[in-house]
Enzyme design. Structure first.
Site, PDB file in Angstrom:
ATOM      1  N   SER A  43       0.831  -1.282  -0.013  1.00 31.33           N
ATOM      2  CA  SER A  43      -0.157   0.051   0.011  1.00 31.33           C
ATOM      3  C   SER A  43       0.915   1.298   0.021  1.00 31.33           C
ATOM      4  O   SER A  43       1.956   1.148   0.250  1.00 31.33           O
ATOM      5  CB  SER A  43      -0.939  -0.028   1.239  1.00 31.33           C
ATOM      6  N   LYS A  77       0.287  -0.080  15.396  1.00 31.40           N
ATOM      7  CA  LYS A  77      -1.193  -0.566  15.644  1.00 31.40           C
ATOM      8  C   LYS A  77      -1.701  -1.930  15.158  1.00 31.40           C
ATOM      9  O   LYS A  77      -2.627  -2.557  15.469  1.00 31.40           O
ATOM     10  CB  LYS A  77      -2.131   0.493  15.648  1.00 31.40           C
ATOM     11  N   ASP A  78      -0.978  -2.161  13.942  1.00 33.99           N
ATOM     12  CA  ASP A  78      -1.363  -3.563  13.174  1.00 33.99           C
ATOM     13  C   ASP A  78      -0.519  -4.807  13.826  1.00 33.99           C
ATOM     14  O   ASP A  78      -0.938  -5.975  13.401  1.00 33.99           O
ATOM     15  CB  ASP A  78      -1.001  -3.392  11.807  1.00 33.99           C
ATOM     16  N   ARG A 120     -13.040  -0.239  17.938  1.00 29.58           N
ATOM     17  CA  ARG A 120     -12.608   0.878  18.881  1.00 29.58           C
ATOM     18  C   ARG A 120     -13.295   2.088  18.411  1.00 29.58           C
ATOM     19  O   ARG A 120     -13.886   2.792  19.439  1.00 29.58           O
ATOM     20  CB  ARG A 120     -11.081   1.012  18.659  1.00 29.58           C
ATOM     21  N   ARG A 151     -13.331  -0.849   4.599  1.00 26.24           N
ATOM     22  CA  ARG A 151     -11.952  -1.295   4.509  1.00 26.24           C
ATOM     23  C   ARG A 151     -11.451  -1.110   3.275  1.00 26.24           C
ATOM     24  O   ARG A 151     -11.957  -0.072   2.561  1.00 26.24           O
ATOM     25  CB  ARG A 151     -12.531  -3.020   4.393  1.00 26.24           C
ATOM     26  N   ARG A 211     -10.352   4.155   1.071  1.00 27.36           N
ATOM     27  CA  ARG A 211     -11.108   4.556   1.715  1.00 27.36           C
ATOM     28  C   ARG A 211     -11.593   6.169   1.219  1.00 27.36           C
ATOM     29  O   ARG A 211     -12.875   6.454   1.503  1.00 27.36           O
ATOM     30  CB  ARG A 211     -10.690   4.673   3.257  1.00 27.36           C
ATOM     31  N   CYS A 245      -5.996  -6.977  18.297  1.00 31.24           N
ATOM     32  CA  CYS A 245      -5.844  -5.456  17.800  1.00 31.24           C
ATOM     33  C   CYS A 245      -7.290  -5.363  17.390  1.00 31.24           C
ATOM     34  O   CYS A 245      -7.462  -4.190  16.750  1.00 31.24           O
ATOM     35  CB  CYS A 245      -4.922  -5.634  16.370  1.00 31.24           C
TER      36      CYS A 245
END
Length: 309
Positions: free
Chosen positions: A12, A80-81, A128, A146, A152, A239
């Site tokens: 990405s 965070k992944d 979250r 997603r 997005r 996560c």
């Protein structure tokens, strides 16, 4: 001595920015560095929420295979992944200095979440963010979103959503700061553990690589994210659970604020917990102290009724 290093990365645009950032830092140390771009299972499964297909760990498994078979030496991740418990044989070698950890409100027509009309559609696939948005605006409709950052934004611009919530760090790193209509306060939208930070993973049996990467480690960021990850690990290590945790470090005091909510009960208030401790980041056990603080905060959440997995 110059060494040749191969970085495994997702393909990405944001992942490549992060990998190239690490590449540049290592080249400044005199290393020869190349990238190995890979498509992960998390990049392929776009029609289901991550919480239903295995969590954000789906974004790193193929990269770990490349480390294990020697195709690459290190893998660069959005922290965070990264699962709270790495598989046996792997280690988190360092954490780079954190970007803005806040969530961003992105919308072509509405300046803030508060300005939306009742029933408006907001896009996010994060549990979250779902519980935090529900706490702020239970009258809104939250729909799955997603795909990579560009996907997005395209879906938003096509009119599928009134607005979406994204990490400020990713938008800023890709030169898209102007898309941020409003940055949420850290109290209103508590970030995910590790949000805004980049982590580098290696095979645990490579002390030579650990030594090289130690020069990139940013201790103030590391202790903060270790505290945050201590909360998540104690709550079950996923996560993809409705959990937020954010730590600050000011004048030798490490503070953490965490919250948990039930995404299926819009009227249920969030459960909050906070604690702090005095911390010397140069202490040999600083990361252990930070993790222990996070664990204590998680126990507070559980005592109040939060569900650990």
């Amino acid at each position: 001595m110059t060494s040749k290093l191969i970085i495994a990365t997702r393909e990405s645009r944001l992942a490549l920015w992060q990998a190239n950032h690490v590449k540049a830092l290592l080249e400044m140390q005199g290393h020869e560095v190349s990238l190995l771009g890979m498509t992960t299972l998390g990049d392929q499964i776009l029609d289901q929420p991550l919480s239903k297909v295995g969590g954000k760990g789906l974004f790193i498994k193929e990269l770990e295979v490349a480390l294990e078979d020697g195709s690459a030496h290190l893998a660069v991740h959005s922290l965070k992944d990264v699962p709270m418990e790495l598989p046996d044989g792997f280690a988190l070698a360092c954490v780079l200095e954190r970007e803005d950890p806040r969530d961003a409100w992105v919308s072509p027509h509405h300046e803030s979440l508060e300005s939306l009309p009742a029933g408006a559609v907001v896009g996010t696939s994060s549990l979250r963010r779902t519980v935090l948005i529900q706490a702020l605006r239970p009258d809104l409709k939250i729909e799955p979103l997603r795909g990579n950052l560009d996907t997005r934004l395209r879906k938003l611009d096509e009119g599928q959503y009134a607005g979406i919530v994204l990490a400020s760090a990713g938008l800023k790193r890709l030169g898209l700061k102007e898309r941020i209509r409003h940055a949420f306060s850290l109290d209103a939208m508590i970030p995910a553990a590790g949000q805004g930070a980049i982590g580098i993973e290696i095979c645990a049996n490579r002390p030579d690589l650990a030594h090289i990467l130690s020069r990139l480690n940013h201790l103030p960021t590391a202790v903060r994210v270790y505290a945050e990850r201590g909360v998540s690990r104690t709550m079950g290590g996923s996560c993809s659970m409705p959990l937020a945790a954010h730590a600050t470090l000011e004048m030798g005091t490490l503070s953490i604020h965490a919250a948990w909510g039930d995404p299926h009960l819009k009227t249920t208030a969030l459960i909050h917990a906070q604690e702090q401790c005095t911390l010397d980041v140069s202490a040999p056990d600083a990361l252990l102290q930070a993790s222990a603080l996070g664990e204590r905060v998680a126990q507070q959440l559980i005592t109040q009724g939060a569900i650990a997995f």
